[in-house]
Motif scaffolding. Structure first.
Motif, PDB file in Angstrom:
ATOM      1  N   ARG A 116      18.784  32.082  66.456  1.00 19.03           N
ATOM      2  CA  ARG A 116      19.117  31.157  67.548  1.00 19.03           C
ATOM      3  C   ARG A 116      19.958  31.855  68.616  1.00 19.03           C
ATOM      4  N   ILE A 117      20.898  32.665  68.174  1.00 20.00           N
ATOM      5  CA  ILE A 117      21.742  33.396  69.106  1.00 20.00           C
ATOM      6  C   ILE A 117      20.908  34.400  69.895  1.00 20.00           C
ATOM      7  N   LYS A 123      16.159  34.082  76.456  1.00 23.83           N
ATOM      8  CA  LYS A 123      15.750  33.173  77.536  1.00 23.83           C
ATOM      9  C   LYS A 123      16.290  33.658  78.879  1.00 23.83           C
ATOM     10  N   VAL A 124      17.546  34.076  78.865  1.00 27.57           N
ATOM     11  CA  VAL A 124      18.170  34.563  80.099  1.00 27.57           C
ATOM     12  C   VAL A 124      17.525  35.872  80.534  1.00 27.57           C
ATOM     13  N   LEU A 125      17.237  36.754  79.569  1.00 25.05           N
ATOM     14  CA  LEU A 125      16.611  38.034  79.888  1.00 25.05           C
ATOM     15  C   LEU A 125      15.257  37.830  80.558  1.00 25.05           C
ATOM     16  N   MET A 126      14.460  36.909  80.040  1.00 27.45           N
ATOM     17  CA  MET A 126      13.132  36.662  80.600  1.00 27.45           C
ATOM     18  C   MET A 126      13.213  36.168  82.040  1.00 27.45           C
ATOM     19  N   GLU A 127      14.238  35.389  82.347  1.00 31.35           N
ATOM     20  CA  GLU A 127      14.417  34.909  83.721  1.00 31.35           C
ATOM     21  C   GLU A 127      14.780  36.055  84.664  1.00 31.35           C
ATOM     22  N   LYS A 128      15.469  37.066  84.133  1.00 25.79           N
ATOM     23  CA  LYS A 128      15.928  38.176  84.963  1.00 25.79           C
ATOM     24  C   LYS A 128      14.872  39.262  85.139  1.00 25.79           C
ATOM     25  N   GLU A 304      19.631  46.145  78.894  1.00 28.18           N
ATOM     26  CA  GLU A 304      19.849  44.906  79.647  1.00 28.18           C
ATOM     27  C   GLU A 304      20.116  43.742  78.695  1.00 28.18           C
ATOM     28  N   TYR A 305      19.410  43.748  77.563  1.00 28.06           N
ATOM     29  CA  TYR A 305      19.569  42.671  76.585  1.00 28.06           C
ATOM     30  C   TYR A 305      20.956  42.732  75.935  1.00 28.06           C
ATOM     31  N   THR A 306      21.408  43.921  75.539  1.00 29.47           N
ATOM     32  CA  THR A 306      22.731  44.029  74.908  1.00 29.47           C
ATOM     33  C   THR A 306      23.840  43.702  75.901  1.00 29.47           C
ATOM     34  N   ASP A 307      23.640  44.020  77.179  1.00 34.16           N
ATOM     35  CA  ASP A 307      24.622  43.626  78.201  1.00 34.16           C
ATOM     36  C   ASP A 307      24.718  42.105  78.280  1.00 34.16           C
ATOM     37  N   LEU A 308      23.564  41.439  78.181  1.00 37.01           N
ATOM     38  CA  LEU A 308      23.556  39.970  78.185  1.00 37.01           C
ATOM     39  C   LEU A 308      24.267  39.402  76.964  1.00 37.01           C
ATOM     40  N   LEU A 309      24.016  40.002  75.807  1.00 38.83           N
ATOM     41  CA  LEU A 309      24.701  39.569  74.584  1.00 38.83           C
ATOM     42  C   LEU A 309      26.212  39.634  74.763  1.00 38.83           C
ATOM     43  N   SER A 310      26.682  40.731  75.380  1.00 42.28           N
ATOM     44  CA  SER A 310      28.123  40.905  75.592  1.00 42.28           C
ATOM     45  C   SER A 310      28.680  39.858  76.554  1.00 42.28           C
ATOM     46  N   GLU A 311      27.888  39.488  77.561  1.00 40.50           N
ATOM     47  CA  GLU A 311      28.322  38.467  78.520  1.00 40.50           C
ATOM     48  C   GLU A 311      28.370  37.084  77.888  1.00 40.50           C
TER      49      GLU A 311
END
Length: 319
Positions: A116-117, A123-128, A304-311
């Motif tokens: 889930r996490i 979802k955010v990555l796909m938008e970007k 990019e995905y790991t940066d999103l996870l950190s955010e």
């Protein structure tokens, strides 16, 4: 494919079907014949038959089979290393010379416990992402499977939980398997409770109060259960084991059942009618992080995905 038999690439005397090699490699990386069959788009009986024929040709058992999946025998470990090299090189040849006109696809494979996490960040990555072509796969695995899939290069990344009681064991596993662990954040576990449960509107609950209701849990994997050492199995007389985060949340939303959860997806859970309620005498702090193979450079998509996870996922102290 470019190769149909090992004779064609100079391995004389070995009349081995290339597809059987690919089937073997994919099965090992999926750690399940049924999952591999779906990925390869072949029937499970046909895949099992092909693997059996391959073992017969080799003259040695390559796989240990059980109701929990498959694993490599000692001979299988050696064979997998060679087979994967052949399959990878054949696919590289095809990509370079057969599919020359096709644009390169961005590919990202992520193994997750909990999924889930990982999915919320995806979802955010796909938008970007502005790529015309990409392939993204998120595998819902137990903790053991996440570690194995990253080690065996099925997935570039793994999203994981560390519990205080198992922290040393996790870190030892990561070192032994040559994995890098990157911490994201910490938070206290909570009780995920749906509207049908009388405790739904409470600000906090106790473990004793939760005993009256069915507990739903993830797969029976010691490394996967958030509550493995914190909670006494004997105190919960009604327990259900389900296979994914989304299944658990959906079940909780329609019943009086609960699970020991985490607050990072609180907003998404609330959209499905499930609250994250503080446990006043609950388990210790959870730590969320991600793993990759030591020394390997992440692809641009993975970075990019790991940066999103950190955010998105950091320390939560509101409990």
């Amino acid at each position: 494919m470019i190769v149909t038999s090992l004779n064609e690439i100079g391995l004389k005397g070995i009349d081995m079907n290339y597809n059987h090699l690919k089937y073997f490699v994919v099965s090992v990386e999926c750690m399940s014949i049924s999952k591999a069959a779906r990925q390869l788009n072949v029937s499970q009986p046909n895949l099992s038959r092909a693997l059996g024929q391959l073992e017969k040709e080799i003259g040695e058992p390559l796989l240990n089979r059980s109701n929990k999946g498959i694993s490599l025998t000692k001979e299988g470990v050696n064979f997998y290393s060679l087979a994967r090299d052949i399959v990878s090189k054949s696919e590289a040849l095809e990509e370079a010379y057969v599919k020359k006109t096709a644009p390169p696809a961005v590919t990202l494979n992520v193994a997750a416990f909990p999924e889930r996490i990982a999915l919320e960040a995806m979802k955010v990555l796909m938008e970007k992402m502005d790529h015309e072509e990409y392939i993204i796969r998120v595998f819902n695995y137990s903790m053991k499977e996440v570690i194995r899939s990253v080690c065996m290069m099925q997935c570039e990344l793994g999203v994981v939980f560390l519990t205080p009681q198992e922290d040393d064991m996790y870190r030892t596993l990561f070192r032994e398997q040559k994995l890098e662990y990157h911490r994201l954040g910490r938070a206290y576990p909570c009780a995920n409770i749906g509207k049908s449960n009388p405790l739904y509107d409470r600000k906090e609950v106790t473990l004793k109060e939760l005993e009256a209701y069915p507990m739903v849990r993830y797969v029976e994997d010691r490394l996967s259960l958030i509550d493995y050492k914190h909670l006494n199995f004997g105190r919960y007389k009604k327990t259900l084991f389900l296979t994914s985060d989304d299944t658990l949340i959906s079940f909780i939303s329609d019943t009086q059942a609960f699970k020991i959860g985490y607050p990072w997806t609180e907003k998404a859970d609330e959209k499905q009618g499930v609250r994250c309620v503080k446990i006043s005498d609950g388990p210790g702090i959870l730590e969320l992080g991600w793993i990759k193979r030591k020394g390997e450079t992440l692809t641009d998509a993975a970075k990019e995905y790991t940066d999103l996870l950190s955010e998105m996922y950091h320390d939560l102290d509101h409990f």
